[in-house]
Design a protein around this motif. Structure first.
Motif, mmCIF file in Angstrom:
data_model
loop_
_atom_site.group_PDB
_atom_site.id
_atom_site.type_symbol
_atom_site.label_atom_id
_atom_site.label_comp_id
_atom_site.label_asym_id
_atom_site.label_seq_id
_atom_site.Cartn_x
_atom_site.Cartn_y
_atom_site.Cartn_z
ATOM 1 N N GLN A 31 0.833 -1.200 0.000
ATOM 2 C CA GLN A 31 0.000 0.000 0.000
ATOM 3 C C GLN A 31 0.871 1.253 0.000
ATOM 4 O OE1 GLN A 31 -2.365 0.458 3.527
ATOM 5 N NE2 GLN A 31 -3.880 1.776 2.530
ATOM 6 N N GLY A 32 0.503 2.240 -0.815
ATOM 7 C CA GLY A 32 1.265 3.494 -0.868
ATOM 8 C C GLY A 32 2.409 3.481 -1.856
ATOM 9 N N THR A 33 2.564 2.377 -2.606
ATOM 10 C CA THR A 33 3.617 2.314 -3.635
ATOM 11 C C THR A 33 2.950 2.126 -4.999
ATOM 12 O OG1 THR A 33 3.913 -0.095 -3.543
ATOM 13 C CG2 THR A 33 5.155 1.216 -1.965
ATOM 14 N N THR A 34 3.759 2.216 -6.039
ATOM 15 C CA THR A 34 3.267 1.994 -7.403
ATOM 16 C C THR A 34 4.093 0.905 -8.070
ATOM 17 O OG1 THR A 34 4.715 3.753 -8.246
ATOM 18 C CG2 THR A 34 2.449 4.359 -7.674
ATOM 19 N N CYS A 35 3.464 0.186 -9.004
ATOM 20 C CA CYS A 35 4.144 -0.901 -9.710
ATOM 21 C C CYS A 35 4.993 -0.323 -10.837
ATOM 22 C CB CYS A 35 3.129 -1.877 -10.291
ATOM 23 S SG CYS A 35 1.991 -2.599 -9.088
ATOM 24 N N ASP A 36 6.282 -0.610 -10.823
ATOM 25 C CA ASP A 36 7.181 -0.248 -11.918
ATOM 26 C C ASP A 36 7.545 -1.543 -12.625
ATOM 27 O OD1 ASP A 36 9.190 0.530 -13.638
ATOM 28 O OD2 ASP A 36 10.131 1.903 -12.209
ATOM 29 N N LEU A 37 6.733 -1.914 -13.621
ATOM 30 C CA LEU A 37 6.919 -3.199 -14.292
ATOM 31 C C LEU A 37 8.187 -3.240 -15.119
ATOM 32 C CD1 LEU A 37 3.214 -3.863 -15.392
ATOM 33 C CD2 LEU A 37 4.424 -4.761 -13.395
ATOM 34 N N THR A 38 8.651 -2.073 -15.573
ATOM 35 C CA THR A 38 9.881 -2.020 -16.370
ATOM 36 C C THR A 38 11.084 -2.447 -15.538
ATOM 37 O OG1 THR A 38 8.954 -0.194 -17.644
ATOM 38 C CG2 THR A 38 11.331 -0.566 -17.820
ATOM 39 N N ARG A 39 11.140 -1.939 -14.292
ATOM 40 C CA ARG A 39 12.259 -2.264 -13.397
ATOM 41 C C ARG A 39 11.922 -3.425 -12.440
ATOM 42 N NH1 ARG A 39 12.298 3.465 -13.445
ATOM 43 N NH2 ARG A 39 14.228 4.371 -14.273
ATOM 44 N N SER A 40 10.690 -3.939 -12.526
ATOM 45 C CA SER A 40 10.232 -5.022 -11.645
ATOM 46 C C SER A 40 10.364 -4.643 -10.177
ATOM 47 C CB SER A 40 11.007 -6.331 -11.921
ATOM 48 O OG SER A 40 10.735 -6.797 -13.224
ATOM 49 N N THR A 41 9.936 -3.399 -9.854
ATOM 50 C CA THR A 41 10.024 -2.925 -8.475
ATOM 51 C C THR A 41 8.722 -2.248 -8.060
ATOM 52 O OG1 THR A 41 10.955 -0.802 -9.193
ATOM 53 C CG2 THR A 41 12.522 -2.538 -8.578
ATOM 54 N N CYS A 42 8.565 -2.089 -6.765
ATOM 55 C CA CYS A 42 7.477 -1.306 -6.176
ATOM 56 C C CYS A 42 8.100 0.012 -5.720
ATOM 57 C CB CYS A 42 6.858 -2.029 -4.987
ATOM 58 S SG CYS A 42 6.187 -3.662 -5.389
ATOM 59 N N THR A 43 7.677 1.111 -6.299
ATOM 60 C CA THR A 43 8.337 2.398 -6.089
ATOM 61 C C THR A 43 7.523 3.296 -5.160
ATOM 62 O OG1 THR A 43 9.232 2.222 -8.337
ATOM 63 C CG2 THR A 43 9.361 4.377 -7.261
ATOM 64 N N SER A 44 8.235 3.961 -4.261
ATOM 65 C CA SER A 44 7.626 4.969 -3.385
ATOM 66 C C SER A 44 8.622 6.106 -3.235
ATOM 67 C CB SER A 44 7.283 4.377 -2.018
ATOM 68 O OG SER A 44 8.457 4.025 -1.314
ATOM 69 N N LEU A 45 8.222 7.162 -2.508
ATOM 70 C CA LEU A 45 9.130 8.304 -2.319
ATOM 71 C C LEU A 45 10.375 7.903 -1.551
ATOM 72 C CD1 LEU A 45 6.523 11.097 -1.456
ATOM 73 C CD2 LEU A 45 7.718 10.723 -3.627
ATOM 74 N N GLY A 46 10.269 6.864 -0.717
ATOM 75 C CA GLY A 46 11.410 6.454 0.111
ATOM 76 C C GLY A 46 12.322 5.462 -0.562
ATOM 77 N N GLY A 47 11.968 4.971 -1.738
ATOM 78 C CA GLY A 47 12.828 4.001 -2.416
ATOM 79 C C GLY A 47 11.995 2.984 -3.160
ATOM 80 N N SER A 48 12.548 1.782 -3.349
ATOM 81 C CA SER A 48 11.844 0.751 -4.107
ATOM 82 C C SER A 48 12.146 -0.620 -3.536
ATOM 83 C CB SER A 48 12.248 0.800 -5.589
ATOM 84 O OG SER A 48 13.632 0.532 -5.743
ATOM 85 N N THR A 49 11.207 -1.539 -3.744
ATOM 86 C CA THR A 49 11.378 -2.931 -3.347
ATOM 87 C C THR A 49 10.965 -3.817 -4.509
ATOM 88 O OG1 THR A 49 9.131 -3.013 -2.440
ATOM 89 C CG2 THR A 49 10.900 -2.474 -0.899
ATOM 90 N N ALA A 50 11.311 -5.107 -4.427
ATOM 91 C CA ALA A 50 10.994 -6.043 -5.512
ATOM 92 C C ALA A 50 9.499 -6.317 -5.549
ATOM 93 C CB ALA A 50 11.767 -7.341 -5.321
ATOM 94 N N LEU A 51 8.983 -6.555 -6.755
ATOM 95 C CA LEU A 51 7.585 -6.934 -6.918
ATOM 96 C C LEU A 51 7.312 -8.265 -6.224
ATOM 97 C CD1 LEU A 51 7.071 -6.181 -10.730
ATOM 98 C CD2 LEU A 51 6.137 -4.849 -8.836
ATOM 99 N N ALA A 52 6.109 -8.421 -5.663
ATOM 100 C CA ALA A 52 5.705 -9.682 -5.052
ATOM 101 C C ALA A 52 4.880 -10.474 -6.054
ATOM 102 C CB ALA A 52 4.891 -9.426 -3.788
ATOM 103 N N ALA A 53 5.213 -11.764 -6.214
ATOM 104 C CA ALA A 53 4.483 -12.607 -7.161
ATOM 105 C C ALA A 53 3.119 -12.970 -6.582
ATOM 106 C CB ALA A 53 5.273 -13.882 -7.457
ATOM 107 N N LEU A 54 2.139 -13.165 -7.462
ATOM 108 C CA LEU A 54 0.777 -13.495 -7.058
ATOM 109 C C LEU A 54 0.538 -15.001 -7.145
ATOM 110 C CD1 LEU A 54 -1.398 -10.760 -8.794
ATOM 111 C CD2 LEU A 54 -1.232 -11.169 -6.348
ATOM 112 N N PRO A 55 0.425 -15.709 -6.019
ATOM 113 C CA PRO A 55 0.015 -17.119 -6.082
ATOM 114 C C PRO A 55 -1.490 -17.189 -6.331
ATOM 115 C CG PRO A 55 0.277 -16.444 -3.805
ATOM 116 C CD PRO A 55 0.688 -15.266 -4.638
ATOM 117 N N THR A 56 -1.950 -18.299 -6.861
ATOM 118 C CA THR A 56 -3.393 -18.446 -7.084
ATOM 119 C C THR A 56 -4.117 -18.498 -5.750
ATOM 120 O OG1 THR A 56 -3.105 -20.832 -7.172
ATOM 121 C CG2 THR A 56 -3.119 -19.650 -9.274
ATOM 122 N N ALA A 57 -5.400 -18.195 -5.791
ATOM 123 C CA ALA A 57 -6.201 -18.095 -4.574
ATOM 124 C C ALA A 57 -6.480 -19.474 -4.010
ATOM 125 C CB ALA A 57 -7.499 -17.363 -4.851
#
Length: 304
Positions: free
Chosen positions: A170-196
Motif C-alpha cells: 500500500q502506498g507504492t506503485t508498480c514499476d513493471l519495467t524495473r520489476s520494483t514497487c516504487t515509493s518516495l522512500g525508495g523501491s522494493t521487488a515486486l511480489a508474485a501473485l500465487p493463485t487463490a
C-alpha cells in the motif's frame, strides 16, 4: 511459604523468582541466577480442572475437584481432608495413620482446583474476492489473475499490478519495467501473485496450503489456518486436530495440555521451495504460512 503467588491465584513460582507477564512462566529475580521455570500441572479426571505439580486431585463435598498439597495422596471420605501417600484417614482423631503405626500426622486440607486453560479456538477469517466465490487469507488482498480467476497478494490493502502477475505494498506503485514497487522512500521487488488457495473446498473455492476448509454461517467456505483442523459448530471457529470444540475453547481427550509446536529445520532455497515460500535470508526459506525463527545453533528454523 517457599513460593510466590501469581496474579489471579492460579499459579505460583519458587522463592527467588517472580511470575512472568504471560502468567505461564517463572523468571529468576536479579542476582538469583538459574533459568525460567515453566509451571507444570496435574490434570484432574474431569478434563477441565488441574492441580499444581506434586499435588493430588481429590473430589470435594460440593462435587468439584480440589487439590491435596502432596503427591499421590489419599483422599479422605469427608471430601475435605487428605493424607500422605500410603497412609489412611482417621477422621475421628483428625490424624493420618500408616499401616505399621510408625507414622501419625495431622490431616491436611484440600484447596480448590483451578480450571485449566486449553488453547483458544482459532477464529475463521477470510477476505472475500469480488467474484463472490474466491477468498484469500485474512491480511491478504484479492488481485485478479484472469477474467475468471483471482490470486492472493500476501499484503494487506495491496496495489495489484496491471500485468495481473504481481502486487505491491500500500502506498507504492508498480514499476513493471524495473520489476520494483516504487515509493518516495525508495523501491522494493515486486511480489508474485500465487493463485487463490491450494486446498480444494469445492469446484469453485479453495484455501491456502496448510489450511482446512470450514463452512461459515453464511454457507460459504472459510479457511481455518490449521492443517486437518476440526471445524466448530458455531461456523466461526476451529480447533487443532485431535481436539474438540467446547464452549469457547479447544479440549483434548484426557484433559491434557496442548504442547508447543516444535520448530523444524528450514529448507535451503531452491530445494523443494515454491514461490509461496517465506524468505529467511538470501540462502534459506520456510514454507508458506510459517515463520522463520532462529534455532539454538544460530541457524534458521521454521515454526509452522
Amino acid at each position: 511459604p517457599q513460593s510466590v503467588p501469581c496474579a489471579g491465584g492460579q499459579h505460583c513460582c519458587p522463592r527467588g523468582s517472580h511470575c512472568g507477564a504471560d502468567g505461564q512462566s517463572c523468571i529468576p529475580d536479579p542476582g538469583m541466577g538459574g533459568t525460567p521455570v515453566a509451571p507444570r500441572a496435574v490434570p484432574c479426571p474431569d478434563g477441565t480442572s488441574e492441580c499444581p505439580d506434586d499435588a493430588t486431585c481429590c473430589v470435594t463435598a460440593s462435587g468439584a475437584w480440589g487439590c491435596c498439597p502432596m503427591p499421590q495422596a489419599s483422599c479422605c471420605a469427608d471430601k475435605v481432608h487428605c493424607c500422605p501417600h500410603a497412609t489412611t484417614c482417621d477422621l475421628a482423631r483428625g490424624r493420618c495413620l500408616s499401616p505399621g503405626g510408625d507414622r501419625d500426622v495431622p490431616l491436611s486440607t484440600a484447596f480448590p482446583a483451578w480450571k485449566r486453560q486449553p488453547p483458544a479456538p482459532v477464529e475463521l477469517r477470510q477476505v472475500l474476492c469480488p467474484d463472490g466465490r474466491s477468498a484469500c487469507p485474512d491480511g491478504a488482498t484479492c488481485c485478479q489473475l484472469s477474467p475468471t480467476q483471482y490470486g492472493c497478494c500476501p499484503l494487506q490493502n495491496a496495489v495489484c499490478c496491471s500485468d495481473r502477475q504481481h502486487c505491491c505494498p500500500q502506498g507504492t506503485t508498480c514499476d513493471l519495467t524495473r520489476s520494483t514497487c516504487t515509493s518516495l522512500g525508495g523501491s522494493t521487488a515486486l511480489a508474485a501473485l500465487p493463485t487463490a488457495g491450494e486446498i480444494k473446498c469445492d469446484e469453485e473455492t479453495s484455501c491456502p496450503d496448510g489450511n482446512t476448509c470450514c463452512r461459515l454461517s453464511s454457507g460459504a467456505w472459510g479457511c481455518c489456518p490449521l492443517e486437518q483442523a476440526v471445524c466448530c459448530g458455531d461456523h466461526k471457529h476451529c480447533c487443532p486436530r485431535g481436539y474438540t470444540c467446547n464452549g469457547g475453547s479447544c479440549l483434548q481427550e484426557g484433559g491434557t495440555r496442548r504442547p508447543w509446536v516444535r520448530k523444524i529445520p528450514a529448507l535451503p532455497r531452491g530445494a523443494q521451495v515454491t514461490s509461496r515460500s517465506v524468505k529467511c535470508d538470501d540462502e534459506t526459506s520456510c514454507p508458506d504460512g510459517s515463520t522463520c525463527c532462529r534455532l539454538s545453533l544460530g541457524t534458521w528454523g521454521c515454526c509452522p
